[in-house]
Design an enzyme around this catalytic site. Structure first.
Site, PDB file in Angstrom:
ATOM      1  N   ARG A 196     -10.550 -49.735 -35.083  1.00 56.09           N
ATOM      2  CA  ARG A 196     -10.049 -48.372 -34.732  1.00 56.09           C
ATOM      3  C   ARG A 196     -10.087 -47.894 -33.569  1.00 56.09           C
ATOM      4  NH1 ARG A 196     -13.297 -47.458 -39.578  1.00 56.09           N
ATOM      5  NH2 ARG A 196     -11.943 -47.825 -41.397  1.00 56.09           N
ATOM      6  N   LYS A 251       2.111 -46.551 -23.406  1.00 57.41           N
ATOM      7  CA  LYS A 251       2.904 -46.929 -24.399  1.00 57.41           C
ATOM      8  C   LYS A 251       2.455 -48.571 -24.738  1.00 57.41           C
ATOM      9  CE  LYS A 251       7.039 -44.063 -24.125  1.00 57.41           C
ATOM     10  NZ  LYS A 251       8.675 -44.281 -23.698  1.00 57.41           N
ATOM     11  N   GLU A 298      13.488 -51.060 -11.165  1.00 55.06           N
ATOM     12  CA  GLU A 298      12.629 -49.873 -11.966  1.00 55.06           C
ATOM     13  C   GLU A 298      12.407 -49.085 -10.862  1.00 55.06           C
ATOM     14  OE1 GLU A 298      12.402 -49.063 -15.050  1.00 55.06           O
ATOM     15  OE2 GLU A 298      12.851 -50.945 -16.053  1.00 55.06           O
ATOM     16  N   LYS A 339       5.446 -41.801 -12.122  1.00 56.64           N
ATOM     17  CA  LYS A 339       5.172 -42.030 -13.222  1.00 56.64           C
ATOM     18  C   LYS A 339       4.074 -41.520 -13.973  1.00 56.64           C
ATOM     19  CE  LYS A 339       5.500 -44.838 -17.323  1.00 56.64           C
ATOM     20  NZ  LYS A 339       5.886 -45.795 -17.969  1.00 56.64           N
ATOM     21  N   GLU A 354       6.267 -38.315 -25.014  1.00 57.80           N
ATOM     22  CA  GLU A 354       7.788 -38.133 -24.936  1.00 57.80           C
ATOM     23  C   GLU A 354       8.321 -36.943 -25.745  1.00 57.80           C
ATOM     24  OE1 GLU A 354       9.557 -41.978 -23.748  1.00 57.80           O
ATOM     25  OE2 GLU A 354      11.336 -41.220 -24.905  1.00 57.80           O
ATOM     26  N   ARG A 365       9.338 -36.962 -20.303  1.00 58.65           N
ATOM     27  CA  ARG A 365       9.133 -38.196 -20.105  1.00 58.65           C
ATOM     28  C   ARG A 365      10.412 -39.136 -20.455  1.00 58.65           C
ATOM     29  NH1 ARG A 365       3.952 -41.843 -21.795  1.00 58.65           N
ATOM     30  NH2 ARG A 365       4.633 -43.854 -20.972  1.00 58.65           N
ATOM     31  N   ASN A 414      13.949 -42.846 -18.833  1.00 57.86           N
ATOM     32  CA  ASN A 414      14.857 -43.913 -19.630  1.00 57.86           C
ATOM     33  C   ASN A 414      16.200 -43.918 -18.933  1.00 57.86           C
ATOM     34  OD1 ASN A 414      13.130 -44.407 -21.778  1.00 57.86           O
ATOM     35  ND2 ASN A 414      13.683 -42.567 -22.906  1.00 57.86           N
ATOM     36  N   HIS A 442      18.696 -46.647 -19.366  1.00 59.58           N
ATOM     37  CA  HIS A 442      18.378 -47.286 -20.545  1.00 59.58           C
ATOM     38  C   HIS A 442      19.313 -47.347 -21.719  1.00 59.58           C
ATOM     39  CE1 HIS A 442      14.555 -47.799 -18.103  1.00 59.58           C
ATOM     40  NE2 HIS A 442      13.964 -48.648 -18.782  1.00 59.58           N
ATOM     41  N   HIS A 497      20.130 -50.964 -22.656  1.00 59.99           N
ATOM     42  CA  HIS A 497      19.667 -51.433 -23.731  1.00 59.99           C
ATOM     43  C   HIS A 497      20.856 -52.071 -24.587  1.00 59.99           C
ATOM     44  CE1 HIS A 497      18.270 -51.570 -28.133  1.00 59.99           C
ATOM     45  NE2 HIS A 497      17.190 -51.903 -27.377  1.00 59.99           N
ATOM     46  N   HIS A 514      15.870 -57.748 -18.438  1.00 64.42           N
ATOM     47  CA  HIS A 514      15.665 -56.045 -18.662  1.00 64.42           C
ATOM     48  C   HIS A 514      15.919 -55.123 -17.272  1.00 64.42           C
ATOM     49  CE1 HIS A 514      14.323 -52.286 -20.152  1.00 64.42           C
ATOM     50  NE2 HIS A 514      13.253 -52.181 -19.149  1.00 64.42           N
TER      51      HIS A 514
HETATM   52  P1  NAD Z   1       6.625 -60.438 -18.752  1.00 62.95           P
HETATM   53  O1  NAD Z   1       5.180 -59.882 -19.364  1.00 62.95           O
HETATM   54  O2  NAD Z   1       7.307 -61.407 -19.638  1.00 62.95           O
HETATM   55  O3  NAD Z   1       6.423 -61.373 -17.435  1.00 62.95           O
HETATM   56  C1  NAD Z   1       7.730 -62.080 -16.986  1.00 62.95           C
HETATM   57  C2  NAD Z   1       7.278 -63.517 -16.493  1.00 62.95           C
HETATM   58  O4  NAD Z   1       6.721 -63.581 -15.300  1.00 62.95           O
HETATM   59  C3  NAD Z   1       6.437 -64.154 -17.637  1.00 62.95           C
HETATM   60  O5  NAD Z   1       6.953 -65.422 -18.002  1.00 62.95           O
HETATM   61  C4  NAD Z   1       5.062 -64.248 -17.034  1.00 62.95           C
HETATM   62  O6  NAD Z   1       4.303 -65.288 -17.435  1.00 62.95           O
HETATM   63  C5  NAD Z   1       5.285 -64.410 -15.560  1.00 62.95           C
HETATM   64  N1  NAD Z   1       4.499 -63.843 -14.394  1.00 62.95           N
HETATM   65  C6  NAD Z   1       3.754 -62.823 -14.626  1.00 62.95           C
HETATM   66  N2  NAD Z   1       3.029 -62.411 -13.624  1.00 62.95           N
HETATM   67  C7  NAD Z   1       3.174 -63.268 -12.790  1.00 62.95           C
HETATM   68  C8  NAD Z   1       2.956 -63.633 -11.686  1.00 62.95           C
HETATM   69  N3  NAD Z   1       2.023 -62.766 -10.918  1.00 62.95           N
HETATM   70  N4  NAD Z   1       3.315 -64.752 -10.980  1.00 62.95           N
HETATM   71  C9  NAD Z   1       4.029 -65.696 -11.656  1.00 62.95           C
HETATM   72  N5  NAD Z   1       4.553 -65.412 -12.799  1.00 62.95           N
HETATM   73  C10 NAD Z   1       4.360 -64.223 -13.426  1.00 62.95           C
HETATM   74  O7  NAD Z   1       7.540 -59.548 -18.385  1.00 62.95           O
HETATM   75  P2  NAD Z   1       7.619 -57.997 -17.613  1.00 62.95           P
HETATM   76  O8  NAD Z   1       9.022 -57.936 -16.985  1.00 62.95           O
HETATM   77  O9  NAD Z   1       6.296 -57.867 -16.780  1.00 62.95           O
HETATM   78  O10 NAD Z   1       7.395 -56.884 -18.892  1.00 62.95           O
HETATM   79  C11 NAD Z   1       8.383 -56.853 -19.558  1.00 62.95           C
HETATM   80  C12 NAD Z   1       7.928 -56.097 -20.787  1.00 62.95           C
HETATM   81  O11 NAD Z   1       7.326 -55.033 -20.720  1.00 62.95           O
HETATM   82  C13 NAD Z   1       8.846 -55.970 -21.815  1.00 62.95           C
HETATM   83  O12 NAD Z   1       8.386 -56.444 -23.469  1.00 62.95           O
HETATM   84  C14 NAD Z   1       9.151 -54.479 -22.154  1.00 62.95           C
HETATM   85  O13 NAD Z   1       9.467 -54.103 -23.298  1.00 62.95           O
HETATM   86  C15 NAD Z   1       7.674 -54.074 -21.767  1.00 62.95           C
HETATM   87  N6  NAD Z   1       7.633 -52.766 -21.022  1.00 62.95           N
HETATM   88  C16 NAD Z   1       6.835 -51.883 -21.438  1.00 62.95           C
HETATM   89  C17 NAD Z   1       6.660 -50.409 -20.767  1.00 62.95           C
HETATM   90  C18 NAD Z   1       5.590 -49.526 -21.305  1.00 62.95           C
HETATM   91  O14 NAD Z   1       5.826 -48.461 -20.928  1.00 62.95           O
HETATM   92  N7  NAD Z   1       4.743 -49.935 -22.179  1.00 62.95           N
HETATM   93  C19 NAD Z   1       7.638 -50.303 -19.730  1.00 62.95           C
HETATM   94  C20 NAD Z   1       8.599 -51.204 -19.266  1.00 62.95           C
HETATM   95  C21 NAD Z   1       8.532 -52.313 -19.886  1.00 62.95           C
HETATM   96  N1  GLY Z   2       8.848 -46.869 -19.407  1.00 60.20           N
HETATM   97  C1  GLY Z   2       9.240 -45.509 -20.287  1.00 60.20           C
HETATM   98  C2  GLY Z   2       7.936 -44.837 -20.328  1.00 60.20           C
HETATM   99  O1  GLY Z   2       6.971 -45.445 -20.121  1.00 60.20           O
HETATM  100  O2  GLY Z   2       7.956 -43.810 -20.981  1.00 60.20           O
END
Ligand code: NAD
Ligand code: GLY
Length: 377
Positions: free
Chosen positions: A126, A148, A190, A232, A242, A246, A250, A253, A257, A271
């Site tokens: 929980r 998030k 970003e 942020k 949001e 917040r 986007n 986006h 998207h 992305h």
């Molecule tokens: P990811 O986590 O898939 O990482 C990208 C790639 O880089 C992976 O293959 C990983 O293994 C590799 N990697 C990571 N760190 C590394 C390093 N230091 N050296 C070498 N390789 C490395 O992708 P991302 O771009 O970090 O994140 C994308 C995700 O984040 C999506 O799922 C998206 O929806 C999410 N996201 C969430 C929020 C939020 O607010 N929670 C905001 C933006 C994006």
């Molecule tokens: N990446 C958008 C948010 O965190 O609200």
């Protein structure tokens, strides 16, 4: 390298407030930040195979140096890991490792590991605490901050999840040295987003120093990550769930998207690249509607181009994208409210606002002006 947390930012959320530390070599001394937060000296690190190979040992040693016992769970890399099967696998593995209600787990990875681990933490027993150690630039400036968390389903991305704030974020800039170029540039998009939405001085700084950021210069990178995290943190502190402001995060986006969906969420367009192209279109729309002065979109595109990011839909590799298909994907967007699309537009560089009254014909005109095909491919 000796550890330096040069910069510290608080995400001010009352009793759930937490700090972001930004510096080089933080993995090695992670234990000194984490030990005071633990109920008992043990934790579980969740990471992916790629990050485990490159960085897990340093973190394990950094924790062991502070007397913390460590287990780890290593998951496959990639977006597909943000799924129900991997969530089940992770929750079960954490329980097998004996994680209790007052324990804390650590997400060591990009946004995929952070989102999945945060969601597992939100629901395990929980709700347990977790720490973010983001290893991509995107995760350091965006996904690790703000709480998030979630997974994807066959209906779309991030449709199942929870708001669950971490207790601490450690952004170790030296980890970014191993990041593939395309991933770094995706995160840079970003960073540019923060400048465009809320800080014209920062945009000017990026025009002058962005190349140093992208080359991994420590001081430039630290500045870019700090300014991004500060923005942020302040947006999240003002509107955690949001309900309003917040949504400014986007920017780019809604178009982005749709571009990702039209390219099948494939390697064709990452992305970050989709956000870059989407920001260009959002600024086109802002100019077209008379909100922003002419030249705003061109200035952004010049910077994106210099950074090596696509700035225009016709720079996306492969066959041209069809306007009706993009419009269809936009209407499915989870940010749509009662069928009305919500766009983040600007009045100028650094002055974003929320618009939910954009006439559909204007959106189509912007997409068509982008020299796309006008039939579904
Ligand atoms: P990811 O986590 O898939 O990482 C990208 C790639 O880089 C992976 O293959 C990983 O293994 C590799 N990697 C990571 N760190 C590394 C390093 N230091 N050296 C070498 N390789 C490395 O992708 P991302 O771009 O970090 O994140 C994308 C995700 O984040 C999506 O799922 C998206 O929806 C999410 N996201 C969430 C929020 C939020 O607010 N929670 C905001 C933006 C994006
Ligand atoms: N990446 C958008 C948010 O965190 O609200």
């Amino acid at each position: 390298m000796s550890a330096r947390s040069d910069r510290q930012i608080q995400v001010a959320l009352g009793t759930r407030s937490y700090d972001i530390h930004i510096g080089a070599g933080l993995l090695e001394t992670a234990g000194t930040y984490i030990a005071p937060l633990l109920f008992r000296p043990r934790t579980v690190i969740v990471t992916d195979e790629t990050v485990a190979t490159l960085h897990l040992t340093r973190l394990q040693e950094g924790l062991a140096a502070a007397g913390i016992a460590v287990d780890s769970v290593i998951l496959p890399p990639g977006e597909a890991t943000k799924s129900f099967p991997q969530l089940e696998h992770l929750c079960t593995a954490l329980l097998d490792h004996g994680v209790e209600r007052q324990d804390m787990v650590i997400a060591l990875g990009g946004g995929v590991i952070g989102d999945l681990t945060g969601f597992a933490a939100a629901i395990l027993r929980r709700g347990i605490d977790f720490i973010q150690i983001p290893t991509t630039l995107l995760a350091q400036v965006d996904s690790s901050v703000g709480g998030k968390t979630g997974i994807n389903t066959r209906q779309g991305k991030n449709l199942v999840g929870a708001f669950h704030q971490p207790r601490l974020v450690l952004a170790d800039l030296s980890i970014l040295r191993t990041l593939p170029r395309r991933e770094l540039l995706g995160g840079y998009a970003e960073v540019v987003k923060y400048a465009v939405l809320g800080d014209s001085d920062f945009f000017e700084w990026l025009e002058a120093h962005g190349a140093e950021v992208r080359a991994g210069d420590s001081a430039a990178l630290a500045h870019a990550v700090e300014i991004s995290c500060r923005m942020k943190a302040s947006v999240v502190a003002a509107d955690e769930r949001e309900g309003g402001g917040r949504a400014l995060l986007n920017l780019g986006h809604t178009f982005g998207h749709a571009l990702e969906a039209a390219t099948g969420f494939s390697d064709r367009l990452s992305h970050g690249e989709a956000v870059a192209v989407g920001m260009g279109l959002a600024l086109d729309l802002s100019e077209r509607l008379g909100h922003a002065p002419p030249g705003t979109a061109a200035r952004l595109r010049a910077h994106l181009k210099a950074a090596g990011l696509p700035a225009h839909p016709d720079e996306i590799p492969g066959p041209p994208l069809a306007v009706p298909e993009l419009l269809h994907h936009m209407r499915q967007d989870k940010k749509a409210r009662q069928g009305t699309l919500v766009f983040i537009l600007v009045r100028g560089m650094g002055e974003a606002f929320i618009a939910d009254d954009v006439p559909p014909a204007e959106i189509e005109a912007v997409l068509s002006g982008a020299a796309l095909q006008d039939t579904v491919s």
